[in-house]
Design an enzyme around this catalytic site. Structure first.
Site, mmCIF file in Angstrom:
data_model
loop_
_atom_site.group_PDB
_atom_site.id
_atom_site.type_symbol
_atom_site.label_atom_id
_atom_site.label_comp_id
_atom_site.label_asym_id
_atom_site.label_seq_id
_atom_site.Cartn_x
_atom_site.Cartn_y
_atom_site.Cartn_z
ATOM 1 N N PRO A 2 0.815 -1.215 0.000
ATOM 2 C CA PRO A 2 0.000 0.000 0.000
ATOM 3 C C PRO A 2 0.848 1.265 0.000
ATOM 4 C CG PRO A 2 -0.850 -1.604 1.567
ATOM 5 C CD PRO A 2 0.458 -2.139 1.079
ATOM 6 N N GLU A 3 0.368 2.252 -0.740
ATOM 7 C CA GLU A 3 1.081 3.523 -0.824
ATOM 8 C C GLU A 3 0.747 4.390 0.391
ATOM 9 O OE1 GLU A 3 2.696 4.408 -4.077
ATOM 10 O OE2 GLU A 3 2.283 2.393 -4.773
ATOM 11 N N LYS A 51 4.464 4.847 5.728
ATOM 12 C CA LYS A 51 3.622 3.662 5.583
ATOM 13 C C LYS A 51 3.395 2.954 6.921
ATOM 14 C CE LYS A 51 5.109 2.993 0.818
ATOM 15 N NZ LYS A 51 5.622 2.038 -0.184
ATOM 16 N N ARG A 250 11.248 -4.832 -7.510
ATOM 17 C CA ARG A 250 9.868 -4.453 -7.792
ATOM 18 C C ARG A 250 9.725 -4.256 -9.301
ATOM 19 N NH1 ARG A 250 7.311 -2.290 -3.443
ATOM 20 N NH2 ARG A 250 5.456 -2.933 -4.566
#
Length: 265
Positions: A2-3, A51, A250
Site C-alpha cells: 500500500p502507498e 507507511k 519491484r
C-alpha cells in the site's frame, strides 16, 4: 505494498473510530503479544508516518503496525469478530471494532521510544508539517547517493516517506524521467518531490490512485500496470522490468519514448 495515501486514510479511519474512547477489547494474535491486554485504556490518537501506523493509548504505549504487502484495516460496528485466520489484531470499544488483516508488523512500543521504529524515515509526504523545509530535506536526502537509480531512490522510505511502486512509476512518467536515470542526472529534483506530494495529497481521501485525472476503470494510470499497451501520450508500447528497491526487486513500468533511457534498459 500500500502507498502512503492508503495508509493515511486507514489511520484517519482508525482515529475516527477509536480516539477518545476506552478500549473494551484488545486481541493481539501474534505470539509475543498474545497476553497483552489494553482494556480500559483510552485511545489518544491514531496517525500515519509514511507507511507506518501508530495508535497511541493511555499509559505511554503505542501500537505500531505496518501493512507491508497485503495488510489492511477494516472498521466494523462492535459485535462478534469474524472467524478469519488473517486477523492479527483487534482493537475495539463499545461502538466500533478495528480489525487488522494480514498485518506485516504488529508491535507494542513505549510512546517515548517511537523513534526506534520510525525515526529512520525521511520526510512524510502527507505529514501535517509538510512544506518548504521537509521538501528541501527530502531533496537533500535523495541527492546523497547521486549514482543511485532514481526509480530505486524514490522507494527508499529513509529518503522520502510515502511513495510506493504505483506512484514511483507515475511520477517518473509525468516528469519524463527514465527509472534507471542516476539521481545526479534527474532534472529538477525539487519539482519531482513536489509532484509526489501533490499526487498523494490529491488521492488520500479516496480509494485508488488516480494520476491521469480520469476515474474511469482502466484509465486511472499513465504507465503502471500497462505493460505492452500503447502509451497514452505517444503510442509507444509501455515496457516493464524488475528494478531493485530497499525491499527487494519491484516491477517498474515506463514509456521508452517519453522516458528515454540514460544507458539502462
Amino acid at each position: 505494498m500500500p502507498e502512503g495515501d492508503v495508509v493515511w486514510l486507514a489511520a484517519r479511519r482508525l482515529h475516527e473510530a477509536l480516539a477518545g474512547r476506552p478500549l473494551a477489547r484488545s486481541d493481539f494474535r501474534v505470539p509475543r503479544l498474545a497476553t497483552t491486554d489494553l482494556r480500559g485504556r483510552g485511545v489518544l490518537c491514531a496517525l500515519s508516518l509514511g507507511k507506518h501506523i501508530l495508535v497511541r493509548v493511555e499509559g505511554g504505549l503505542t501500537v505500531h503496525t505496518h501493512l507491508l504487502m497485503e495488510g489492511r484495516w477494516q472498521i466494523r460496528r462492535a459485535g462478534p469478530t469474524p472467524h478469519d485466520h488473517r486477523i492479527r489484531l483487534v482493537l475495539a470499544n463499545a461502538e466500533w471494532q478495528a480489525l487488522g488483516y494480514s498485518l506485516g508488523l504488529v508491535e507494542l512500543l513505549r510512546t517515548a521510544e517511537e523513534d526506534k521504529a520510525v525515526g529512520h524515515l525521511g520526510p512524510d509526504l502527507l505529514g501535517p508539517g509538510w512544506g518548504a523545509e521537509p521538501a528541501a530535506v527530502a531533496v537533500l536526502r535523495l541527492g546523497e547517493q547521486p549514482a543511485r537509480a532514481i526509480g530505486e531512490a524514490l522507494l527508499d522510505q529513509s529518503l522520502l516517506a510515502g511513495v510506493g511502486n504505483v506512484y514511483k512509476a507515475e511520477i517518473l512518467f509525468l516528469r519524463g524521467v527514465n527509472p534507471w536515470t542516476p539521481v545526479r542526472d534527474v532534472p529538477d529534483l525539487p519539482a519531482m518531490v513536489d509532484l509526489a506530494h501533490r499526487l498523494l495529497e490529491a488521492n488520500k481521501e479516496r480509494h485508488g490512485h488516480i494520476t491521469t485525472g480520469d476515474r474511469r476503470r482502466g484509465r486511472e494510470h499513465w504507465v503502471y500496470g500497462r505493460a505492452g499497451q500503447p502509451c497514452r501520450r505517444c503510442g509507444a508500447r509501455v515496457r516493464r522490468a524488475a528494478q531493485a528497491s530497499d525491499v527487494g526487486d519491484r516491477v517498474t513500468y515506463w514509456c521508452p519514448r517519453c522516458q528515454p533511457p540514460p544507458d539502462g534498459p
